[in-house]
Design an enzyme around this catalytic site. Structure first.
Site, PDB file in Angstrom:
ATOM      1  N   ASN A   9     -35.003 -10.713 -22.343  1.00 20.46           N
ATOM      2  CA  ASN A   9     -35.051 -11.359 -20.581  1.00 20.46           C
ATOM      3  C   ASN A   9     -36.479 -12.284 -20.624  1.00 20.46           C
ATOM      4  O   ASN A   9     -37.769 -10.859 -20.568  1.00 20.46           O
ATOM      5  CB  ASN A   9     -34.916 -10.512 -19.428  1.00 20.46           C
ATOM      6  N   LYS A  11     -37.991 -13.968 -19.126  1.00 20.83           N
ATOM      7  CA  LYS A  11     -38.254 -14.755 -17.385  1.00 20.83           C
ATOM      8  C   LYS A  11     -38.357 -16.027 -17.705  1.00 20.83           C
ATOM      9  O   LYS A  11     -37.386 -16.653 -18.576  1.00 20.83           O
ATOM     10  CB  LYS A  11     -39.112 -13.249 -17.577  1.00 20.83           C
ATOM     11  N   HIS A  97     -32.032  -9.345 -10.273  1.00 21.93           N
ATOM     12  CA  HIS A  97     -33.504  -8.291 -10.963  1.00 21.93           C
ATOM     13  C   HIS A  97     -34.777  -8.675  -9.526  1.00 21.93           C
ATOM     14  O   HIS A  97     -34.544  -9.465  -9.346  1.00 21.93           O
ATOM     15  CB  HIS A  97     -33.757  -9.212 -11.849  1.00 21.93           C
ATOM     16  N   GLU A  99     -37.649  -8.760  -9.423  1.00 24.20           N
ATOM     17  CA  GLU A  99     -38.060 -10.530  -9.274  1.00 24.20           C
ATOM     18  C   GLU A  99     -38.009 -11.372  -8.355  1.00 24.20           C
ATOM     19  O   GLU A  99     -38.447 -11.873  -8.140  1.00 24.20           O
ATOM     20  CB  GLU A  99     -38.986 -10.704 -10.489  1.00 24.20           C
ATOM     21  N   GLU A 168     -34.069  -0.855 -13.362  1.00 26.35           N
ATOM     22  CA  GLU A 168     -34.897  -1.054 -13.755  1.00 26.35           C
ATOM     23  C   GLU A 168     -36.268  -0.725 -13.030  1.00 26.35           C
ATOM     24  O   GLU A 168     -36.223  -1.651 -11.982  1.00 26.35           O
ATOM     25  CB  GLU A 168     -35.248  -2.666 -14.108  1.00 26.35           C
ATOM     26  N   GLY A 174     -43.365  -4.458 -16.712  1.00 25.46           N
ATOM     27  CA  GLY A 174     -44.292  -5.270 -16.906  1.00 25.46           C
ATOM     28  C   GLY A 174     -45.566  -4.654 -16.569  1.00 25.46           C
ATOM     29  O   GLY A 174     -46.996  -5.371 -17.012  1.00 25.46           O
ATOM     30  N   SER A 214     -41.115  -1.930 -19.519  1.00 28.02           N
ATOM     31  CA  SER A 214     -41.937  -1.611 -20.355  1.00 28.02           C
ATOM     32  C   SER A 214     -41.308  -0.943 -21.576  1.00 28.02           C
ATOM     33  O   SER A 214     -41.616  -0.077 -22.269  1.00 28.02           O
ATOM     34  CB  SER A 214     -43.298  -0.594 -19.423  1.00 28.02           C
TER      35      SER A 214
HETATM   36  P1  13P Z   1     -40.944  -6.012 -19.819  1.00 32.68           P
HETATM   37  O1  13P Z   1     -39.923  -5.026 -20.827  1.00 32.68           O
HETATM   38  O2  13P Z   1     -41.917  -6.626 -19.311  1.00 32.68           O
HETATM   39  O3  13P Z   1     -41.369  -4.534 -18.474  1.00 32.68           O
HETATM   40  O4  13P Z   1     -39.547  -6.194 -17.999  1.00 32.68           O
HETATM   41  C1  13P Z   1     -38.683  -5.674 -18.209  1.00 32.68           C
HETATM   42  C2  13P Z   1     -37.591  -6.489 -17.282  1.00 32.68           C
HETATM   43  O5  13P Z   1     -37.634  -7.087 -16.218  1.00 32.68           O
HETATM   44  C3  13P Z   1     -36.292  -6.683 -18.237  1.00 32.68           C
HETATM   45  O6  13P Z   1     -35.875  -7.535 -17.342  1.00 32.68           O
END
Ligand code: 13P
Length: 256
Positions: A9, A11, A97, A99, A168, A174, A214
């Site tokens: 992803n 982002k 997601h 976010e 997640e 992150g 992560s």
């Molecule tokens: P990270 O791997 O940067 O922690 O992000 C995970 C994520 O949100 C994948 O959708």
């Protein structure tokens, strides 16, 4: 037998040149047939979908959107619909997601998006996960099950056949602090049991449940070794070809 999935992803990162270069680097390291036993996917930002799809066309690496509108077309400024994603070559789409949920996306809306994806024959990657405060107050199970139930409301077992689920935990995204294999394994088993109740044990056993938060080369092996963890949704580490490829190589099926 569930084939593990490693999906990147991206982002809201990269520019067009970097996106194309990264897709090329991943493809070059995974010539046809080399990644047998692992499914690989990439979810670039909308503006780069077509360019990345162009690089990956003819390969087994799928391309997905990071979100979609619940509506197929119309006066929804700024939104992108499921038919548009399929039109530019997407086969998958991330839905719900954290976010997006954290900025106001309700479970009800996530459910409508899952239905819209399925109606357009896009495989949804339904994301669920609890915050740190929810985990610390013992609410993890209630939160992720509500997100799963709402996300799949009205979806039949047949329609859900191509569904992917991603667990997640918000506190692991992150932050560099991944869930332990035991923590993730416990939630994955819980989600699979819920799918069995919702549909059937056979269908639940066929759905891939990915872990995200992560994931990096250093922890991928131990996470992916957990029987109920069927792959990874990778954020930061998917932006560097070398680390994304190491995570793919850490899949138990490939290591064998
Ligand atoms: P990270 O791997 O940067 O922690 O992000 C995970 C994520 O949100 C994948 O959708």
């Amino acid at each position: 037998m569930r084939i593990p999935v490693i999906a990147g992803n991206w982002k809201m990162n990269l520019d067009r040149t970097a996106a194309v270069a990264l897709a090329r680097a991943v493809l070059a390291a995974l010539p046809p047939g080399s990644a047998e036993g692992v499914e690989v996917g990439i979810a670039p930002p909308y503006p780069y979908l077509e360019a990345v799809r162009g690089v990956l066309r003819g390969s087994a690496i799928w391309v997905g959107g990071q979100d979609l509108s619940p509506e197929p077309y119309g006066a929804f400024t700024g939104d992108v619909s499921a038919p548009m994603l399929t039109d530019v070559g997407c086969s998958h789409v991330i839905v719900g997601h954290s976010e997006r949920r954290q900025r106001g996306e309700s479970s009800e809306l996530v459910g409508r998006k899952v239905a819209a994806a399925i109606a357009a024959r896009l495989a949804p990657v339904l994301c669920v996960g609890e915050t740190l405060a929810q985990r610390e107050s013992g609410k993890t199970a209630a939160v992720v099950l509500e997100q799963l139930d709402s996300g799949l409301r009205g979806i039949t077992a047949g329609e859900g056949a191509h569904l992917l689920v991603a667990y997640e935990p918000v506190w692991a995204i992150g932050t560099g602090r991944n869930a332990t294999p035991a923590q993730a394994g416990e939630v994955h088993a819980l989600l699979r049991d819920r799918l069995a109740k919702l549909w059937s044990r056979a269908v639940a056993e066929s759905v891939r449940i990915l872990y995200g938060g992560s994931v990096k080369p250093e922890n991928a092996g131990e996470l992916l070794a957990v029987p109920d963890i069927d792959g990874a949704l990778v954020g930061g580490a998917s932006l560097v070809a070398g680390s994304f490829l190491k995570i793919i190589a850490a899949c138990p099926q490939r290591a064998r």
